[in-house]
Design a protein around this motif. Structure first.
Motif, PDB file in Angstrom:
ATOM      1  N   THR A   3       0.849  -1.184   0.000  1.00  0.00           N
ATOM      2  CA  THR A   3       0.000   0.000   0.000  1.00  0.00           C
ATOM      3  C   THR A   3       0.884   1.233   0.000  1.00  0.00           C
ATOM      4  O   THR A   3       2.110   1.135  -0.004  1.00  0.00           O
ATOM      5  N   GLU A   7       3.028  -0.950   3.654  1.00  0.00           N
ATOM      6  CA  GLU A   7       2.580  -2.091   4.438  1.00  0.00           C
ATOM      7  C   GLU A   7       2.081  -3.158   3.479  1.00  0.00           C
ATOM      8  O   GLU A   7       1.587  -2.861   2.404  1.00  0.00           O
ATOM      9  N   GLU A   9      -0.479  -5.652   2.051  1.00  0.00           N
ATOM     10  CA  GLU A   9      -1.939  -5.733   2.063  1.00  0.00           C
ATOM     11  C   GLU A   9      -2.375  -7.078   2.635  1.00  0.00           C
ATOM     12  O   GLU A   9      -1.815  -8.120   2.306  1.00  0.00           O
ATOM     13  N   ASP A  10      -3.377  -7.034   3.510  1.00  0.00           N
ATOM     14  CA  ASP A  10      -3.903  -8.250   4.127  1.00  0.00           C
ATOM     15  C   ASP A  10      -4.833  -8.933   3.132  1.00  0.00           C
ATOM     16  O   ASP A  10      -5.871  -8.387   2.770  1.00  0.00           O
ATOM     17  N   ARG A  11      -4.465 -10.120   2.662  1.00  0.00           N
ATOM     18  CA  ARG A  11      -5.240 -10.842   1.648  1.00  0.00           C
ATOM     19  C   ARG A  11      -6.165 -11.897   2.269  1.00  0.00           C
ATOM     20  O   ARG A  11      -6.796 -12.650   1.549  1.00  0.00           O
ATOM     21  N   GLU A  45     -15.777  -2.516   6.448  1.00  0.00           N
ATOM     22  CA  GLU A  45     -15.555  -3.797   5.764  1.00  0.00           C
ATOM     23  C   GLU A  45     -16.842  -4.591   5.552  1.00  0.00           C
ATOM     24  O   GLU A  45     -16.860  -5.565   4.813  1.00  0.00           O
TER      25      GLU A  45
END
Length: 190
Positions: A3, A7, A9-11, A45
């Motif tokens: 990003t 950081e 990215e949380d996948r 989210e």
């Protein structure tokens, strides 16, 4: 993929944990390594979540489902589905699953223990002794003795009733099973 803040990215898939305040999810530590968990319908989210874990009998209403437009799976941690709006899930092609009979034997064990507790007044006697009434009022009357034929009634539809029936009948009780509150459809099993 990085990003702007460098950081990673949380996948992990987004999963909403939906629960009443009195119910907690005991497997969070295991789930968090595979899923990105969150707990509020109001979080940003919510519009992207594809799976929901419903802890215990937490209601899933039309309003709940409307907050989750991308939802494709509801996983219930309890045996029943009566707290879910199944019609709305069906219309939106949302798959629904639950724990089925996974806890039925434990539920049956607890049901029999509670039955024996009430029959023999174990908890009531314990409260009597612990409250200090024994010296003042004398002995507490014992529970009921089981003599002769005793019939235990179970309501059909309670998922664990076959396991409860097996356990209770092993003590020599006759088991009557009724469908809901319709007393005319009781049958007996020895």
């Amino acid at each position: 993929m990085a990003t702007e803040d460098n950081e990673v990215e949380d996948r992990r898939p987004l999963v909403l944990i939906h629960h009443l305040p009195s119910f907690k999810l005991p497997l969070q530590d295991r789930l968090i390594t595979h899923f990105c968990l969150f707990y509020s319908l109001a979080s940003p989210e919510a519009s992207s979540v594809r799976a929901l874990i419903c802890v215990g009998p937490t209601p899933i209403t039309v309003n709940t489902l409307n907050h989750l437009p991308s939802l494709r799976l509801v996983v219930g941690s309890s045996a029943g589905l009566d707290h879910l709006d199944l019609a709305k899930c069906h219309r939106r092609y949302i798959a629904v699953t639950n724990s089925g009979n996974a806890n039925s034997e434990n539920v049956a064990d607890y049901a029999v223990v509670l039955f024996l507790d009430v029959l023999r007044r174990v908890s009531a006697t314990n409260r009597f002794v612990c409250s200090g009434l024994w010296p003042q009022m004398g002995e507490y009357p014992l529970g009921f003795k089981v003599a002769g034929i005793l019939v235990v009634g179970l309501v059909y539809g309670f998922r664990s009733w076959p396991w409860v029936s097996d356990r209770v009948s092993s003590y020599g009780f006759l088991v009557g099973v009724g469908r809901g509150f319709d007393c005319g459809s009781i049958w007996f099993e020895i």
